[in-house]
Design a protein around this motif. Structure first.
Motif, PDB file in Angstrom:
ATOM      1  N   ARG A  19       0.828  -1.213   0.000  1.00 44.18           N
ATOM      2  CA  ARG A  19       0.000   0.000   0.000  1.00 44.18           C
ATOM      3  C   ARG A  19       0.861   1.261   0.000  1.00 44.18           C
ATOM      4  N   ASN A  20       1.886   1.312   0.842  1.00 47.76           N
ATOM      5  CA  ASN A  20       2.753   2.494   0.877  1.00 47.76           C
ATOM      6  C   ASN A  20       3.517   2.662  -0.430  1.00 47.76           C
ATOM      7  N   LEU A  21       4.014   1.561  -0.975  1.00 48.73           N
ATOM      8  CA  LEU A  21       4.710   1.640  -2.268  1.00 48.73           C
ATOM      9  C   LEU A  21       3.768   2.142  -3.351  1.00 48.73           C
ATOM     10  N   ALA A  22       2.532   1.678  -3.316  1.00 49.93           N
ATOM     11  CA  ALA A  22       1.557   2.115  -4.316  1.00 49.93           C
ATOM     12  C   ALA A  22       1.281   3.607  -4.208  1.00 49.93           C
ATOM     13  N   ILE A  23       1.154   4.101  -2.989  1.00 53.95           N
ATOM     14  CA  ILE A  23       0.898   5.532  -2.801  1.00 53.95           C
ATOM     15  C   ILE A  23       2.042   6.369  -3.365  1.00 53.95           C
ATOM     16  N   VAL A  24       3.264   5.917  -3.130  1.00 55.96           N
ATOM     17  CA  VAL A  24       4.434   6.672  -3.576  1.00 55.96           C
ATOM     18  C   VAL A  24       4.636   6.566  -5.086  1.00 55.96           C
ATOM     19  N   TRP A  25       4.484   5.379  -5.639  1.00 52.23           N
ATOM     20  CA  TRP A  25       4.823   5.137  -7.039  1.00 52.23           C
ATOM     21  C   TRP A  25       3.675   5.344  -8.024  1.00 52.23           C
ATOM     22  N   ALA A  26       2.434   5.271  -7.579  1.00 53.02           N
ATOM     23  CA  ALA A  26       1.286   5.356  -8.491  1.00 53.02           C
ATOM     24  C   ALA A  26       1.286   6.603  -9.379  1.00 53.02           C
ATOM     25  N   PRO A  27       1.527   7.787  -8.838  1.00 52.26           N
ATOM     26  CA  PRO A  27       1.494   8.963  -9.716  1.00 52.26           C
ATOM     27  C   PRO A  27       2.539   8.920 -10.837  1.00 52.26           C
ATOM     28  N   ASN A  28       3.647   8.216 -10.613  1.00 55.22           N
ATOM     29  CA  ASN A  28       4.672   8.096 -11.656  1.00 55.22           C
ATOM     30  C   ASN A  28       4.365   6.969 -12.628  1.00 55.22           C
ATOM     31  N   LEU A  29       3.834   5.877 -12.123  1.00 54.98           N
ATOM     32  CA  LEU A  29       3.557   4.724 -12.979  1.00 54.98           C
ATOM     33  C   LEU A  29       2.297   4.915 -13.815  1.00 54.98           C
ATOM     34  N   LEU A  30       1.319   5.599 -13.270  1.00 59.16           N
ATOM     35  CA  LEU A  30       0.040   5.801 -13.961  1.00 59.16           C
ATOM     36  C   LEU A  30      -0.267   7.281 -14.113  1.00 59.16           C
ATOM     37  N   ARG A  31       0.667   7.990 -14.649  1.00 59.44           N
ATOM     38  CA  ARG A  31       0.516   9.447 -14.804  1.00 59.44           C
ATOM     39  C   ARG A  31      -0.738   9.764 -15.612  1.00 59.44           C
ATOM     40  N   SER A  32      -1.499  10.697 -15.140  1.00 56.36           N
ATOM     41  CA  SER A  32      -2.738  11.104 -15.792  1.00 56.36           C
ATOM     42  C   SER A  32      -2.520  12.404 -16.556  1.00 56.36           C
ATOM     43  N   ARG A  33      -2.644  12.328 -17.844  1.00 50.59           N
ATOM     44  CA  ARG A  33      -2.504  13.539 -18.667  1.00 50.59           C
ATOM     45  C   ARG A  33      -3.663  14.501 -18.413  1.00 50.59           C
ATOM     46  N   ASP A  34      -4.820  13.959 -18.010  1.00 54.67           N
ATOM     47  CA  ASP A  34      -5.962  14.821 -17.700  1.00 54.67           C
ATOM     48  C   ASP A  34      -5.646  15.761 -16.549  1.00 54.67           C
ATOM     49  N   ILE A  35      -5.012  15.232 -15.515  1.00 45.92           N
ATOM     50  CA  ILE A  35      -4.651  16.072 -14.370  1.00 45.92           C
ATOM     51  C   ILE A  35      -3.629  17.114 -14.789  1.00 45.92           C
ATOM     52  N   GLU A  36      -2.634  16.689 -15.552  1.00 50.31           N
ATOM     53  CA  GLU A  36      -1.587  17.625 -15.977  1.00 50.31           C
ATOM     54  C   GLU A  36      -2.137  18.696 -16.912  1.00 50.31           C
ATOM     55  N   ALA A  37      -2.984  18.304 -17.852  1.00 47.07           N
ATOM     56  CA  ALA A  37      -3.495  19.237 -18.855  1.00 47.07           C
ATOM     57  C   ALA A  37      -4.476  20.244 -18.265  1.00 47.07           C
ATOM     58  N   SER A  38      -5.354  19.786 -17.390  1.00 44.58           N
ATOM     59  CA  SER A  38      -6.394  20.681 -16.884  1.00 44.58           C
ATOM     60  C   SER A  38      -6.013  21.365 -15.585  1.00 44.58           C
ATOM     61  N   GLY A  39      -4.887  20.969 -15.018  1.00 41.37           N
ATOM     62  CA  GLY A  39      -4.462  21.597 -13.780  1.00 41.37           C
ATOM     63  C   GLY A  39      -5.364  21.260 -12.607  1.00 41.37           C
TER      64      GLY A  39
END
Length: 67
Positions: A19-39
């Protein structure tokens, strides 16, 4: 994923279980372009990261079956 699974095997010493590894690594492994594009910020961004971490935790706990 197998490397992260090996890291989780040492969780008794490091407290970095799946669970802790997932919390730390998830944003890098499953980067969401929607979050980046829309801010996205606040609650929407938190919910997106939460979903990502659940997916990565699932993958980590089922590495042998999936890969």
């Amino acid at each position: 994923m197998r490397h992260l699974l090996r890291m989780a095997a040492h969780s008794a010493r490091t407290n970095m279980h799946a669970r802790n590894l997932a919390i730390v690594w998830a944003p890098n492994l499953l980067r969401s372009r929607d979050i980046e594009a829309s801010g996205f910020n606040g609650t929407a961004a938190f919910m997106e990261v939460r979903v990502q971490s659940i997916v990565v935790e699932f993958i980590l706990t089922h590495v042998e079956q999936l890969f």
